[in-house]
Design a protein around this motif. Structure first.
Motif, PDB file in Angstrom:
ATOM      1  N   TYR A 195       0.723  -1.053  -0.035  1.00 21.19           N
ATOM      2  CA  TYR A 195       0.075  -0.006   0.162  1.00 21.19           C
ATOM      3  C   TYR A 195       0.950   1.478  -0.045  1.00 21.19           C
ATOM      4  O   TYR A 195       1.891   1.510   0.697  1.00 21.19           O
ATOM      5  CB  TYR A 195      -0.673   0.036   1.207  1.00 21.19           C
ATOM      6  N   ILE A 196       0.628   2.096  -0.946  1.00 25.85           N
ATOM      7  CA  ILE A 196       1.385   3.297  -1.083  1.00 25.85           C
ATOM      8  C   ILE A 196       0.477   4.561  -1.060  1.00 25.85           C
ATOM      9  O   ILE A 196      -0.334   4.705  -1.822  1.00 25.85           O
ATOM     10  CB  ILE A 196       2.282   3.429  -2.574  1.00 25.85           C
ATOM     11  N   ARG A 197       0.780   5.553  -0.458  1.00 22.63           N
ATOM     12  CA  ARG A 197       0.006   6.808  -0.228  1.00 22.63           C
ATOM     13  C   ARG A 197       0.681   7.804  -0.900  1.00 22.63           C
ATOM     14  O   ARG A 197       2.025   8.051  -0.591  1.00 22.63           O
ATOM     15  CB  ARG A 197      -0.278   7.126   1.041  1.00 22.63           C
ATOM     16  N   MET A 198       0.051   8.399  -1.937  1.00 20.35           N
ATOM     17  CA  MET A 198       0.743   9.484  -2.643  1.00 20.35           C
ATOM     18  C   MET A 198       0.253  11.017  -2.303  1.00 20.35           C
ATOM     19  O   MET A 198      -0.905  11.089  -1.817  1.00 20.35           O
ATOM     20  CB  MET A 198       0.340   9.430  -4.277  1.00 20.35           C
ATOM     21  N   GLN A 199       1.272  11.910  -2.689  1.00 19.46           N
ATOM     22  CA  GLN A 199       1.101  13.345  -2.061  1.00 19.46           C
ATOM     23  C   GLN A 199       0.843  14.293  -3.375  1.00 19.46           C
ATOM     24  O   GLN A 199       0.239  15.364  -2.982  1.00 19.46           O
ATOM     25  CB  GLN A 199       2.288  13.676  -1.101  1.00 19.46           C
ATOM     26  N   SER A 200       1.374  13.649  -4.457  1.00 16.97           N
ATOM     27  CA  SER A 200       1.200  14.490  -5.463  1.00 16.97           C
ATOM     28  C   SER A 200       0.779  13.780  -7.025  1.00 16.97           C
ATOM     29  O   SER A 200       1.126  12.522  -6.894  1.00 16.97           O
ATOM     30  CB  SER A 200       2.397  15.426  -5.744  1.00 16.97           C
ATOM     31  N   VAL A 201       0.358  14.374  -7.758  1.00 14.84           N
ATOM     32  CA  VAL A 201      -0.117  13.752  -9.196  1.00 14.84           C
ATOM     33  C   VAL A 201       1.325  13.631  -9.715  1.00 14.84           C
ATOM     34  O   VAL A 201       1.301  12.123 -10.367  1.00 14.84           O
ATOM     35  CB  VAL A 201      -0.703  15.026 -10.044  1.00 14.84           C
ATOM     36  N   LYS A 202       2.451  14.134  -9.663  1.00 13.90           N
ATOM     37  CA  LYS A 202       3.545  13.837 -10.317  1.00 13.90           C
ATOM     38  C   LYS A 202       4.306  12.438  -9.649  1.00 13.90           C
ATOM     39  O   LYS A 202       4.789  11.670 -10.534  1.00 13.90           O
ATOM     40  CB  LYS A 202       4.658  14.999 -10.038  1.00 13.90           C
TER      41      LYS A 202
ATOM     42  N   MET B 120      -4.651   2.005  -8.751  1.00 14.86           N
ATOM     43  CA  MET B 120      -5.090   3.412  -7.932  1.00 14.86           C
ATOM     44  C   MET B 120      -6.342   2.839  -7.181  1.00 14.86           C
ATOM     45  O   MET B 120      -7.226   2.300  -7.794  1.00 14.86           O
ATOM     46  CB  MET B 120      -5.031   4.365  -8.993  1.00 14.86           C
ATOM     47  N   ILE B 121      -6.219   3.516  -5.995  1.00 19.66           N
ATOM     48  CA  ILE B 121      -7.582   3.476  -5.142  1.00 19.66           C
ATOM     49  C   ILE B 121      -7.928   4.728  -4.609  1.00 19.66           C
ATOM     50  O   ILE B 121      -6.921   5.646  -3.931  1.00 19.66           O
ATOM     51  CB  ILE B 121      -7.491   2.327  -4.167  1.00 19.66           C
ATOM     52  N   ALA B 122      -9.241   5.299  -4.706  1.00 21.58           N
ATOM     53  CA  ALA B 122      -9.687   6.267  -3.850  1.00 21.58           C
ATOM     54  C   ALA B 122     -10.952   5.861  -2.875  1.00 21.58           C
ATOM     55  O   ALA B 122     -10.447   5.612  -1.994  1.00 21.58           O
ATOM     56  CB  ALA B 122     -10.376   7.285  -5.139  1.00 21.58           C
ATOM     57  N   GLY B 123     -12.119   5.998  -3.708  1.00 19.10           N
ATOM     58  CA  GLY B 123     -13.210   5.326  -2.581  1.00 19.10           C
ATOM     59  C   GLY B 123     -13.212   3.870  -2.722  1.00 19.10           C
ATOM     60  O   GLY B 123     -13.651   3.150  -1.558  1.00 19.10           O
TER      61      GLY B 123
ATOM     62  N   ASN C 261      -5.967   9.712  -2.581  1.00 17.73           N
ATOM     63  CA  ASN C 261      -6.859  10.456  -1.716  1.00 17.73           C
ATOM     64  C   ASN C 261      -6.607  11.818  -1.342  1.00 17.73           C
ATOM     65  O   ASN C 261      -7.112  12.746  -1.393  1.00 17.73           O
ATOM     66  CB  ASN C 261      -7.616  10.043  -0.799  1.00 17.73           C
ATOM     67  N   LEU C 262      -5.096  11.965  -1.386  1.00 18.76           N
ATOM     68  CA  LEU C 262      -4.566  13.247  -0.971  1.00 18.76           C
ATOM     69  C   LEU C 262      -4.282  14.316  -2.141  1.00 18.76           C
ATOM     70  O   LEU C 262      -3.779  15.216  -1.906  1.00 18.76           O
ATOM     71  CB  LEU C 262      -3.183  12.967  -0.206  1.00 18.76           C
ATOM     72  N   LEU C 263      -4.277  13.683  -3.428  1.00 17.99           N
ATOM     73  CA  LEU C 263      -4.124  14.770  -4.524  1.00 17.99           C
ATOM     74  C   LEU C 263      -5.114  15.792  -4.742  1.00 17.99           C
ATOM     75  O   LEU C 263      -6.201  15.520  -4.524  1.00 17.99           O
ATOM     76  CB  LEU C 263      -3.958  13.860  -5.731  1.00 17.99           C
ATOM     77  N   PRO C 264      -4.714  16.708  -5.108  1.00 22.15           N
ATOM     78  CA  PRO C 264      -5.759  17.847  -5.291  1.00 22.15           C
ATOM     79  C   PRO C 264      -6.605  17.823  -6.397  1.00 22.15           C
ATOM     80  O   PRO C 264      -6.566  18.761  -7.402  1.00 22.15           O
ATOM     81  CB  PRO C 264      -4.504  19.138  -5.460  1.00 22.15           C
TER      82      PRO C 264
END
Length: 327
Positions: free
Chosen positions: A6-13, A27-30, A52-55
């Protein structure tokens, strides 16, 4: 369910870089569809990328029209004043889908990527070309009541289950996709695909790409739009047949029309021939009946779903009549 990282991303890049590196990641959101697929061993990614943290949760007006970020929630869009006032067809379609709890979790990008609810696809003991290429189609000679009447072949007769997608194709939406090197824009009508010889592929998204946003151009359908969904129960049920209708009127004359269907094909099904017929015609029952007849060209039942051949044109007629405020 297999073990996964499981990896949580902070940015689109960083997300698109990870997609380029890990080709079997999801990718997972909901997660309202993905988790179901994982629990049933239909899909088994070794890595889940939490985005989920992406803007990307925005809904905003721009010169191009309405911009909706891929992580905007279905409930957020359906309740948004701009959507309700200028794009009511989208709000109606979203509110017809799933349940309030699921709409509060489901993102736009996730809904777009939603996979079929064909029972043979979900049952790993049954043959399914979508799940396991060249294994056969269990639905073809099985219980196929929910299945396609347009654009299908013996490889797959499953349907796209999304209500939101039906409205987006009717509204001429575009999709913005991004990988680590470039961005590309695609007509929503070209995003999903028919099963043809590759039923295992639902759309044209590449494994190293992500959905960034959806663009909906301005239109003049807000006063004359309607979404019809025929289903077995009024809540939390997928469409047997659904219809999105939008009309631009000058008096009683149709200046422009949009028609699309759900529950009838492997992709949201746009009714271009019927739209072309309606242009310049006067709104009345006979005009709409003829449009419905034209829309059914090429339709084919597979036994249990033969009733859709009558239900579909009746639903088209109902949607047009209500969009024109004639019923």
């Amino acid at each position: 369910m297999i073990n996964f990282d499981y990896i949580r991303m902070q940015s689109v890049k960083s997300t698109v870089k990870a997609l380029a590196k890990f080709t079997d990641a999801k990718m997972i959101a909901g997660g309202s569809n993905l988790i179901d697929l994982m629990k049933r061993n239909v899909t088994a990614p070794t890595k889940l990328i939490d985005i989920n943290l992406l803007p990307l949760k925005y809904i905003e007006q721009s010169k191009e029209g309405l911009r909706i970020g891929a992580l905007a929630l279905n409930s957020q869009a359906a309740d948004h004043e701009i959507v309700k006032n200028k794009f009511p067809l989208l709000a109606m379609a979203i509110n017809a889908g799933a349940s309030p709890q699921l709409r509060n979790m489901a993102s736009f990008g996730g809904n777009m990527m939603q996979r079929t609810r064909c029972t043979y696809f979900y049952d790993t003991s049954m043959p399914c070309n979508k799940r396991e290429p060249n294994s056969g189609c269990g639905a073809l000679n099985g219980i196929n009541r929910m299945h396609a009447i347009f654009g299908a072949n013996d490889n797959c007769i499953a349907v796209n289950p999304s209500d939101m997608n039906v409205a987006l194709i009717a509204l001429d939406a575009q999709v913005v996709l991004l990988n680590a090197k470039k961005e590309r824009k695609m007509a929503f009508a070209d995003f999903h695909k028919l099963a043809e010889d590759t039923p295992n592929l639902d759309n044209h998204l590449q494994s190293n790409e992500m959905i960034v946003e959806i663009l909906i151009p301005e239109n003049n359908f807000s006063k004359n739009s309607y979404y019809v969904k025929v289903r077995d129960r009024n809540s939390y049920a997928f469409a047997l047949v659904s219809v999105a209708a939008g009309l631009e009127l000058e008096g009683k004359t149709i200046k422009n029309a949009r028609l699309a269907m759900g529950g009838v094909a492997h992709k949201p099904w746009r009714l271009y021939d019927a739209e072309n017929y309606l242009q310049g015609k006067e709104i009345n029952t006979e005009t709409f009946k003829e449009a419905a007849k034209i829309a059914m060209k090429g339709a084919k039942g597979y036994g249990h779903n033969d009733f859709k051949l009558d239900l579909a044109p009746a639903s088209i007629l109902e949607a047009l009549m209500k969009a024109a405020h004639l019923s």
